[in-house]
Design an enzyme around this catalytic site. Structure first.
Site, PDB file in Angstrom:
ATOM      1  N   ASN A 118       0.808  -1.227   0.000  1.00  0.00           N
ATOM      2  CA  ASN A 118       0.000   0.000   0.000  1.00  0.00           C
ATOM      3  C   ASN A 118       0.838   1.273   0.000  1.00  0.00           C
ATOM      4  OD1 ASN A 118       0.720  -0.470   2.649  1.00  0.00           O
ATOM      5  ND2 ASN A 118      -1.217   0.247   3.506  1.00  0.00           N
ATOM      6  N   GLU A 147       9.128   3.498  13.679  1.00  0.00           N
ATOM      7  CA  GLU A 147       9.824   3.886  12.448  1.00  0.00           C
ATOM      8  C   GLU A 147       9.686   5.394  12.318  1.00  0.00           C
ATOM      9  OE1 GLU A 147       8.062   1.322   9.389  1.00  0.00           O
ATOM     10  OE2 GLU A 147       9.787  -0.002   9.644  1.00  0.00           O
ATOM     11  N   CYS A 187      -3.097   1.715   6.814  1.00  0.00           N
ATOM     12  CA  CYS A 187      -3.196   1.124   8.155  1.00  0.00           C
ATOM     13  C   CYS A 187      -3.709   2.110   9.200  1.00  0.00           C
ATOM     14  CB  CYS A 187      -1.846   0.576   8.566  1.00  0.00           C
ATOM     15  SG  CYS A 187      -0.552   1.800   8.399  1.00  0.00           S
ATOM     16  N   GLU A 212       5.042  -3.576  12.329  1.00  0.00           N
ATOM     17  CA  GLU A 212       4.085  -2.490  12.041  1.00  0.00           C
ATOM     18  C   GLU A 212       2.870  -3.170  11.439  1.00  0.00           C
ATOM     19  OE1 GLU A 212       4.507   0.537  12.891  1.00  0.00           O
ATOM     20  OE2 GLU A 212       6.656   0.796  13.134  1.00  0.00           O
TER      21      GLU A 212
HETATM   22  P1  NAP Z   1       0.096  -9.006   4.420  1.00  0.00           P
HETATM   23  O1  NAP Z   1      -0.713 -10.003   3.708  1.00  0.00           O
HETATM   24  O2  NAP Z   1       0.473  -9.261   5.825  1.00  0.00           O
HETATM   25  O3  NAP Z   1       1.382  -8.751   3.515  1.00  0.00           O
HETATM   26  C1  NAP Z   1       2.427  -7.876   3.876  1.00  0.00           C
HETATM   27  C2  NAP Z   1       3.758  -8.492   3.494  1.00  0.00           C
HETATM   28  O4  NAP Z   1       3.884  -9.745   4.149  1.00  0.00           O
HETATM   29  C3  NAP Z   1       3.912  -8.767   1.993  1.00  0.00           C
HETATM   30  O5  NAP Z   1       5.258  -8.596   1.634  1.00  0.00           O
HETATM   31  C4  NAP Z   1       3.503 -10.218   1.894  1.00  0.00           C
HETATM   32  O6  NAP Z   1       4.098 -10.899   0.808  1.00  0.00           O
HETATM   33  C5  NAP Z   1       4.089 -10.765   3.179  1.00  0.00           C
HETATM   34  N1  NAP Z   1       3.435 -12.000   3.610  1.00  0.00           N
HETATM   35  C6  NAP Z   1       2.164 -12.405   3.374  1.00  0.00           C
HETATM   36  N2  NAP Z   1       1.955 -13.620   3.930  1.00  0.00           N
HETATM   37  C7  NAP Z   1       3.118 -13.976   4.524  1.00  0.00           C
HETATM   38  C8  NAP Z   1       3.547 -15.107   5.241  1.00  0.00           C
HETATM   39  N3  NAP Z   1       2.722 -16.119   5.478  1.00  0.00           N
HETATM   40  N4  NAP Z   1       4.804 -15.134   5.692  1.00  0.00           N
HETATM   41  C9  NAP Z   1       5.646 -14.116   5.464  1.00  0.00           C
HETATM   42  N5  NAP Z   1       5.309 -13.011   4.780  1.00  0.00           N
HETATM   43  C10 NAP Z   1       4.055 -12.936   4.323  1.00  0.00           C
HETATM   44  O7  NAP Z   1      -0.609  -7.599   4.438  1.00  0.00           O
HETATM   45  P2  NAP Z   1      -1.311  -6.872   3.237  1.00  0.00           P
HETATM   46  O8  NAP Z   1      -2.700  -7.326   3.138  1.00  0.00           O
HETATM   47  O9  NAP Z   1      -0.477  -6.922   2.015  1.00  0.00           O
HETATM   48  O10 NAP Z   1      -1.237  -5.375   3.775  1.00  0.00           O
HETATM   49  C11 NAP Z   1      -2.255  -4.822   4.485  1.00  0.00           C
HETATM   50  C12 NAP Z   1      -2.035  -4.931   5.986  1.00  0.00           C
HETATM   51  O11 NAP Z   1      -0.834  -4.271   6.335  1.00  0.00           O
HETATM   52  C13 NAP Z   1      -3.129  -4.228   6.732  1.00  0.00           C
HETATM   53  O12 NAP Z   1      -3.488  -4.970   7.864  1.00  0.00           O
HETATM   54  C14 NAP Z   1      -2.476  -2.924   7.143  1.00  0.00           C
HETATM   55  O13 NAP Z   1      -3.066  -2.325   8.264  1.00  0.00           O
HETATM   56  C15 NAP Z   1      -1.068  -3.347   7.380  1.00  0.00           C
HETATM   57  N6  NAP Z   1      -0.158  -2.218   7.259  1.00  0.00           N
HETATM   58  C16 NAP Z   1       0.423  -1.752   8.399  1.00  0.00           C
HETATM   59  C17 NAP Z   1       1.252  -0.652   8.322  1.00  0.00           C
HETATM   60  C18 NAP Z   1       1.909  -0.100   9.551  1.00  0.00           C
HETATM   61  O14 NAP Z   1       2.859   0.645   9.407  1.00  0.00           O
HETATM   62  N7  NAP Z   1       1.453  -0.447  10.743  1.00  0.00           N
HETATM   63  C19 NAP Z   1       1.512  -0.037   7.096  1.00  0.00           C
HETATM   64  C20 NAP Z   1       0.909  -0.551   5.969  1.00  0.00           C
HETATM   65  C21 NAP Z   1       0.077  -1.659   6.064  1.00  0.00           C
HETATM   66  P3  NAP Z   1       3.260 -11.342  -0.480  1.00  0.00           P
HETATM   67  O15 NAP Z   1       2.704 -10.106  -1.052  1.00  0.00           O
HETATM   68  O16 NAP Z   1       4.299 -11.955  -1.344  1.00  0.00           O
HETATM   69  O17 NAP Z   1       2.234 -12.298   0.003  1.00  0.00           O
END
Ligand code: NAP
Length: 474
Positions: free
Chosen positions: A144, A453, A276, A242
Site C-alpha cells: 500500500n 519507524e 493502516c 508495524e
Molecule cells: P500481508 O498479507 O500481511 O502482507 C504484507 C507483506 O507480508 C507482503 O510482503 C507479503 O508478501 C508478506 N506475507 C504475506 N503472507 C506472509 C507469510 N505467510 N509469511 C511471510 N510473509 C508474508 O498484508 P497486506 O494485506 O499486504 O497489507 C495490508 C495490511 O498491512 C493491513 O493490515 C495494514 O493495516 C497493514 N499495514 C500496516 C502498516 C503499519 O505501518 N502499521 C503499514 C501498511 C500496512 P506477499 O505479497 O508476497 O504475500
C-alpha cells in the site's frame, strides 16, 4: 532480483504484476528460490563486516546520493507505484516525496548515534554504553506504500551500519526494483542491500531460521505478524512489527465540524482507504451527527473515482478483487443489521470501470454488532456511530485488540489532554488526520505491533546496546 550487487533474472518462476485499474500486465519479476535467499543472507553477512565499520559520515554520504537520485527519478517512481497498486498519482507523488525525506532524515541521523557514560558508585570503574549496528536485517514490506515503506526501513538500517535483505509485496515488486536500481547507481557496495521476491512463506522462514539474520522488520497484517513472531522465537529474533489498525475517529460536540469533515476526507479516502492508519470507526456526538453526516456526504460526492494515472482521480482502484469483496461484505453486513447507506456502497458501473473499484461509501447508524465496527475494512468505507458521553466513547474506542492510530476533534483544551491520555493507541491526531511526518515515531501498541519507524527513534531499532565496565588503577 538484486543479490550481492548483481541483478538476477533467472528464478524459480515469475511474478506477473497487473494494473488494478484495468487488469493489464505492467511487468514481471523473477521469483527467487530458497537457495537464492540464502545467497542474499550470505552476501549481506559478508558486507556487514566492512559496512558496519565505515565512518558514519561515509554511510551518510551514500544516503544523500540515494536521496538525490530518487529526487531526479521522482516521477518514474510515482508512476510505477500507481501502475502496480493503483493509488492516485497525486497521493503517490506525496508518498515518493516522503520516501525521499526518510532517506534524508537518516542521512542526518547516521552521525548521531551517541552512546552513554554512566557514573558508578565504584571510584575505580568507568562504565560506557556503546551502540552498535545489530547485523543483517530482514525486511518485509506491504504494497500500500510501495516506495516509502522500503526507505522507512532500509534508510535507518544502513545508516546504523546494518545490511539488508528485503522482500517486497508480490503486488508491488516493480517499485522495489526501481529503488534498488537507484541503490546501485548510488554505488552502494555489493551485499549491503539485497532484493528478493517470491514465495513469502519460504522467504520469511529462511530469514527467520537463519542465525546470521539478527533482526526482522515487518509491515503488514496482524495475522502474518503474529506468525512471524512465533517463527522468530527459535532464534530469539529481534522484531519490529508495524501491523494492522482499526482507528477510531471521534467528533465531540464542541468540534469544528467542517474541519473534521475535511480531515476525514483526507485521511479516509486517499489510497482508496487502504491505509493502516485510516479511520475505521467514526464516533460522532449525537447532537452533531446529522450535520456531520450531511456535510460528509456532500464532500464524498465530489470525489472522483478513476485510473490512478488520471490527474483528476481522487480515489483509485483497490489493489485486488479480494479487497473489493471485503468492502462489499462489510457494507452488506452493516445494512443487513440496520445501518443506513448514505452514499456509495457498491462497485461503480462495470462498463466504465473495468478494474477493482469500489465507490466511496458513508454508512450511518452503525453499531458494535456489525463486522465493520471491529474488523479492518481496508477500503473506502466510512461508518458513522453516534455516541452520548466522553466516558462511553472512550470505552468503545479502546474496545479493540488494535492500537495503531486514533483521532479526535474538539476545541476543549482539557479534553485534548484527558482523551489523549486515555486512548490506547501509538499515534494520536488531535484535530489532525495527517500526523505522520518523517520526524515523528510511527508505530502501534497492543496487537498493532511494536517498535517505531521514523524520527530519531527509528534508528534505535537497528542498534544493540553494549555495556562496558572498565576497572582502572587510581
Ligand atoms: P500481508 O498479507 O500481511 O502482507 C504484507 C507483506 O507480508 C507482503 O510482503 C507479503 O508478501 C508478506 N506475507 C504475506 N503472507 C506472509 C507469510 N505467510 N509469511 C511471510 N510473509 C508474508 O498484508 P497486506 O494485506 O499486504 O497489507 C495490508 C495490511 O498491512 C493491513 O493490515 C495494514 O493495516 C497493514 N499495514 C500496516 C502498516 C503499519 O505501518 N502499521 C503499514 C501498511 C500496512 P506477499 O505479497 O508476497 O504475500
Amino acid at each position: 532480483m538484486f543479490i550481492n550487487g548483481n541483478w538476477i533474472t533467472d528464478g524459480i518462476g515469475k511474478i506477473v504484476v497487473k494494473n488494478p485499474s484495468n487488469g493489464e500486465t505492467v511487468g514481471t519479476v523473477p521469483k527467487v528460490g530458497i537457495e537464492q535467499v540464502e545467497e542474499a543472507i550470505e552476501a549481506a553477512s559478508k558486507a556487514f563486516k566492512t559496512w558496519s565499520k565505515l565512518p558514519a559520515i561515509e554511510r551518510s554520504n551514500y544516503l544523500y546520493r540515494i536521496a538525490a537520485l530518487m529526487t531526479e527519478q521522482k516521477e518514474e517512481l510515482a508512476r510505477t507505484g500507481t501502475l502496480e497498486m493503483g493509488k492516485a498519482i497525486a497521493d503517490m507523488r506525496a508518498e515518493v516525496q516522503q520516501a525521499i525525506e526518510y532517506v534524508q532524515w537518516y542521512a542526518e541521523e547516521a552521525r548521531r548515534v551517541y552512546g552513554e557514560t554512566i557514573p558508578t558508585d565504584a571510584p575505580n570503574k568507568r562504565v560506557q554504553v556503546l551502540k552498535q549496528p545489530i547485523g543483517v536485517v530482514g525486511a518485509i514490506t506491504p504494497w500500500n506504500f510501495p516506495v516509502s515503506m522500503i526507505t522507512r526501513k532500509i534508510s535507518p538500517a544502513i545508516a546504523a551500519g546494518c545490511t539488508v535483505v528485503l522482500k517486497p509485496a508480490s503486488q508491488s515488486p516493480l517499485s522495489a526494483k526501481l529503488i534498488f536500481e537507484i541503490f546501485e547507481q548510488a554505488g552502494l557496495p555489493a551485499g549491503v542491500v539485497n532484493l528478493v521476491a517470491g514465495n513469502s512463506n519460504d522467504i520469511s522462514a529462511t530469514l527467520l531460521n537463519s542465525k546470521n539474520v539478527k533482526k526482522l522488520s515487518f509491515t503488514g497484517s496482524t495475522e502474518v505478524g503474529k506468525m512471524l513472531m512465533a517463527q522468530g522465537a527459535e532464534t530469539v529474533k529481534k522484531l519490529s512489527l508495524e501491523l494492522g489498525g482499526h482507528a477510531p475517529f471521534i467528533v465531540f460536540e464542541d468540534a469544528d465540524i467542517d474541519l473534521a469533515v475535511d480531515g476525514l476526507i483526507a485521511g479516509k479516502f486517499s489510497c482508496a482507504g487502504q491505509v493502516c492508519v485510516a479511520m475505521n470507526r467514526l464516533y460522532v456526538h449525537q447532537s452533531v451527527v446529522d450535520e456531520f453526516a450531511e456535510k460528509l456526504v456532500e464532500k464524498t460526492k465530489q470525489l472522483k473515482i478513476g485510473d490512478g494515472l488520471d490527474p483528476e482521480t481522487n480515489v483509485g482502484p483497490l489493489v485486488s478483487e479480494k479487497g473489493v469483496e471485503k468492502s462489499e461484505k462489510h457494507v452488506q453486513d452493516a445494512i443487513g443489521k440496520g445501518a443506513e447507506l448514505l452514499i456509495g456502497g457498491k462497485r461503480p458501473d462495470k462498463s466504465k470501470y473495468t478494474g477493482s473499484f469500489f465507490e466511496p461509501t458513508v454508512l450511518k447508524g452503525v453499531n458494535d454488532s456489525m463486522i465493520i465496527s471491529y474488523e479492518e475494512t481496508f477500503g473506502p468505507v466510512a461508518p458513522i456511530i453516534a455516541f452520548e458521553t466522553e466516558e462511553d466513547v472512550l470505552k468503545k474506542a479502546n474496545n479493540t485488540e488494535y492500537g495503531l492510530a486514533a483521532y479526535f476533534y474538539t476545541n476543549n483544551l482539557s479534553r485534548v489532554h484527558r482523551v489523549s491520555e486515555e486512548l490506547e493507541y501509538g499515534i494520536i491526531g488531535v484535530n489532525d488526520t495527517l500526523p505522520i511526518t518523517v520526524a515523528v515515531p510511527f508505530g502501534g501498541i497492543k496487537e498493532s505491533g511494536n517498535g517505531k519507524e521514523g524520527g530519531h527513534h527509528g534508528i534505535r531499532e537497528y542498534l544493540v546496546e553494549k555495556m562496558i565496565s572498565t576497572r582502572i588503577e587510581l
